[in-house]
Design an enzyme around this catalytic site. Structure first.
Site, PDB file in Angstrom:
ATOM      1  N   HIS A  92      -1.440  -0.108  -9.951  1.00  0.00           N
ATOM      2  CA  HIS A  92      -2.226  -1.188  -9.029  1.00  0.00           C
ATOM      3  C   HIS A  92      -2.633  -2.359  -9.678  1.00  0.00           C
ATOM      4  CE1 HIS A  92      -4.273  -1.451  -4.744  1.00  0.00           C
ATOM      5  NE2 HIS A  92      -3.981  -2.601  -5.261  1.00  0.00           N
ATOM      6  N   ARG A 109       1.015  -1.184   0.002  1.00  0.00           N
ATOM      7  CA  ARG A 109       0.024  -0.172   0.130  1.00  0.00           C
ATOM      8  C   ARG A 109       1.025   1.067   0.148  1.00  0.00           C
ATOM      9  NH1 ARG A 109      -3.409  -2.846  -1.428  1.00  0.00           N
ATOM     10  NH2 ARG A 109      -5.589  -3.000  -0.489  1.00  0.00           N
ATOM     11  N   GLU A 154      -4.222   7.087  -3.930  1.00  0.00           N
ATOM     12  CA  GLU A 154      -4.430   6.685  -5.510  1.00  0.00           C
ATOM     13  C   GLU A 154      -6.025   7.373  -6.059  1.00  0.00           C
ATOM     14  OE1 GLU A 154      -2.680   2.127  -4.670  1.00  0.00           O
ATOM     15  OE2 GLU A 154      -4.468   2.405  -5.972  1.00  0.00           O
TER      16      GLU A 154
HETATM   17  C1  GLV Z   1      -5.238  -5.266  -3.672  1.00  0.00           C
HETATM   18  O1  GLV Z   1      -4.642  -4.291  -3.497  1.00  0.00           O
HETATM   19  C2  GLV Z   1      -6.030  -6.020  -2.598  1.00  0.00           C
HETATM   20  O2  GLV Z   1      -5.869  -5.505  -1.352  1.00  0.00           O
HETATM   21  O3  GLV Z   1      -6.791  -7.029  -2.750  1.00  0.00           O
END
Ligand code: GLV
Length: 317
Positions: A283, A236, A265
């Site tokens: 992502h 993250r 984001e």
């Molecule tokens: C993606 O970033 C997730 O947490 O599934």
């Protein structure tokens, strides 16, 4: 029939499955809803199937209809939901572990390789059509046989370790607690983040975003790294202090940074877009058809279990 508010457009097969089981309010335009739109849209529903892009913080939760009893997040991370406040309001929160472990670990290796082998600069040079091979053209840092530090040795961290071993890497890790020898599988535990950072030639960030890990990679902790460390982050954006990372990328503490996740984001810190020793992805950690199908299926399963009176398999609060 229970009614479920689905915040984002899912794969067709997943939406069909949901329609078989529940009355559903789908988002056919895939608009990214604001908190107000989630509150308003889910008013007459019993549950929400959310995604990583949904900001379901304490304030949003306090305004959700009393009829909402479950939020099934279609992601392994659930930093977008204040799950403690949800519990206080009697709302169950679930996530989707396991099913995206392999896809995310694959991307983590791509980030480390893309960064260390200058994939971005290589692409830019290739686009000019005027590049020429030379002995010292775009020399990167070799990943094979190096020491890899893994910050966060959960499912994804361990899957990264497994892949890295095929590169002959020596695996070191820091985690809230030491793992059993079976889960460690030869990896060397470091009790402190400082010890791990001092050892790492490559660093894989795999810890979840929690209040404790927010900006855990900052000016001070980056100063523990050796010169020229390669860092990859498929976890993250919140765990990294971007200004400190940018400074480290400029002063050579960090040789290159591969990242798939961002603070705030989809916005990306403008300096990241100017630096060359960066390998960016939007992502994509879980972005394979198989994995996305599995994630939505698992979120659906959690809803199904909850509404049939069982404890959902992936309850997190
Ligand atoms: C993606 O970033 C997730 O947490 O599934």
């Amino acid at each position: 029939m229970k009614k479920v508010f689905v915040t984002r457009k899912l794969l067709k097969e997943n939406e069909q499955k949901l329609e078989e089981l529940f009355e559903v309010k789908l988002n056919s335009n895939d608009k990214i809803y604001s908190a107000e739109e989630i509150i308003e849209g889910s008013k007459d529903c019993d549950g929400i199937l959310s995604s990583v892009t949904d900001p379901i913080n304490a304030e949003t939760i306090s305004k959700l209809s009393q009829s909402i009893k479950i939020i099934a997040n279609g992601a392994v991370g659930f930093g977008n939901i204040d799950f403690k406040i949800a519990r206080e309001k009697g709302i169950t929160v679930t996530n989707t572990p396991d099913v995206l472990t392999d896809a995310t670990a694959d991307i983590q290796i791509l980030l480390l390789l893309g960064a260390s082998r200058k994939a971005y600069e290589g692409r830019l040079a290739a686009e000019t059509q005027s590049w020429k091979w030379s002995w010292d053209f775009l020399l990167g840092k070799q990943m094979s046989n190096k020491r890899l530090g893994i910050l966060g040795m959960g499912r994804i961290g361990r899957a990264v370790a497994k892949r890295a071993k095929a590169f002959g890497m020596e695996i070191h890790y820091h985690n809230r607690s030491k793992l059993s020898p079976e889960l460690e599988d030869g990896a060397i535990y470091h009790k402190t983040l400082k010890e791990l950072f001092e050892q790492s030639e490559f660093l894989s960030v795999n810890c979840p975003a929690t209040p404790e890990t927010t900006k855990i990679i900052n000016k001070e902790t980056l100063s523990y790294l050796k010169e020229n460390t390669v860092v990859g982050n498929a976890a993250r954006g919140d765990v990294v202090d971007d200004d400190a990372m940018i400074e480290a990328l400029k002063n050579g503490t960090v040789f290159a940074y591969g990242l798939d996740v961002y603070n705030g984001e989809p916005k990306i810190h403008p300096e990241y877009l100017k630096l060359k020793n960066i390998f960016l992805l939007p992502h994509l950690g879980s972005a394979t058809k198989r994995t996305r199908w599995d994630m939505a299926y698992r979120a659906t399963k959690n809803l199904e279990q909850f509404f049939s009176g069982q404890k959902p398999q992936d309850q997190v609060n």
